[in-house]
Design a protein around this motif. Sequence first.
Motif, PDB file in Angstrom:
ATOM      1  N   SER A 134     -37.076 -52.596  -1.623  1.00  0.00           N
ATOM      2  CA  SER A 134     -37.815 -54.011  -1.702  1.00  0.00           C
ATOM      3  C   SER A 134     -39.047 -53.772  -2.503  1.00  0.00           C
ATOM      4  N   TRP A 135     -39.252 -54.996  -3.220  1.00  0.00           N
ATOM      5  CA  TRP A 135     -40.279 -54.962  -4.228  1.00  0.00           C
ATOM      6  C   TRP A 135     -41.258 -55.872  -3.926  1.00  0.00           C
ATOM      7  N   PRO A 136     -42.408 -55.609  -4.375  1.00  0.00           N
ATOM      8  CA  PRO A 136     -43.653 -56.366  -3.974  1.00  0.00           C
ATOM      9  C   PRO A 136     -43.514 -57.479  -4.926  1.00  0.00           C
ATOM     10  N   THR A 188     -34.925 -47.809 -16.337  1.00  0.00           N
ATOM     11  CA  THR A 188     -36.283 -47.880 -15.459  1.00  0.00           C
ATOM     12  C   THR A 188     -36.492 -49.401 -15.149  1.00  0.00           C
ATOM     13  N   ILE A 189     -36.707 -49.412 -13.820  1.00  0.00           N
ATOM     14  CA  ILE A 189     -36.957 -50.752 -13.474  1.00  0.00           C
ATOM     15  C   ILE A 189     -38.369 -50.741 -12.441  1.00  0.00           C
ATOM     16  N   ALA A 190     -38.777 -51.920 -12.464  1.00  0.00           N
ATOM     17  CA  ALA A 190     -39.980 -52.205 -11.707  1.00  0.00           C
ATOM     18  C   ALA A 190     -39.636 -51.202 -10.356  1.00  0.00           C
ATOM     19  N   GLN A 191     -40.803 -50.393 -10.156  1.00  0.00           N
ATOM     20  CA  GLN A 191     -40.720 -49.597  -8.977  1.00  0.00           C
ATOM     21  C   GLN A 191     -40.763 -50.350  -7.670  1.00  0.00           C
ATOM     22  N   PRO A 192     -39.880 -50.003  -6.785  1.00  0.00           N
ATOM     23  CA  PRO A 192     -40.302 -50.521  -5.315  1.00  0.00           C
ATOM     24  C   PRO A 192     -41.494 -50.403  -4.720  1.00  0.00           C
ATOM     25  N   LYS A 193     -42.035 -51.014  -3.773  1.00  0.00           N
ATOM     26  CA  LYS A 193     -43.341 -50.628  -2.976  1.00  0.00           C
ATOM     27  C   LYS A 193     -43.216 -49.500  -2.546  1.00  0.00           C
ATOM     28  N   SER A 194     -44.385 -48.828  -1.955  1.00  0.00           N
ATOM     29  CA  SER A 194     -44.471 -47.443  -1.684  1.00  0.00           C
ATOM     30  C   SER A 194     -43.658 -47.349  -0.276  1.00  0.00           C
ATOM     31  N   ASP A 195     -43.428 -48.124   0.414  1.00  0.00           N
ATOM     32  CA  ASP A 195     -42.634 -48.261   1.666  1.00  0.00           C
ATOM     33  C   ASP A 195     -41.435 -48.867   1.557  1.00  0.00           C
TER      34      ASP A 195
END
Length: 115
Positions: free
Chosen positions: A49-51, A8-15
Amino acid sequence: MITLNSITIAQPKSDGVKEELLQIYHDRMRVNGSLQRNFFGVKKQVTLSWPPLAPADFQVLIAMFTSGATVSYSNSNSAYAGGSMNFVGLPLHAEDAYLPGSSILRTLTVTLRQV
């Protein structure tokens, strides 16, 4: 929830999640102008794409993408048939510069294409 290599990774930004099915084909135009298409199949692809990421999250992700190994992608909340998308792919990543200031936060974008 999106996982890479069952982690489980840091979730990408919503878009920041673009899942797609790529058609693999070759078009050939004949001398008389008619077109022939040879269809070879469909491959899955996702762009994430991650924030701005903290160093610890960035290090976990970048280690997966620079090892030269394939990455296992799983999204249990996909819009495609069955509600999930799972595949093993090769990563192509792009690292951005550090954000201004002394935050040492960085954004990251990766495209995984099914092998």
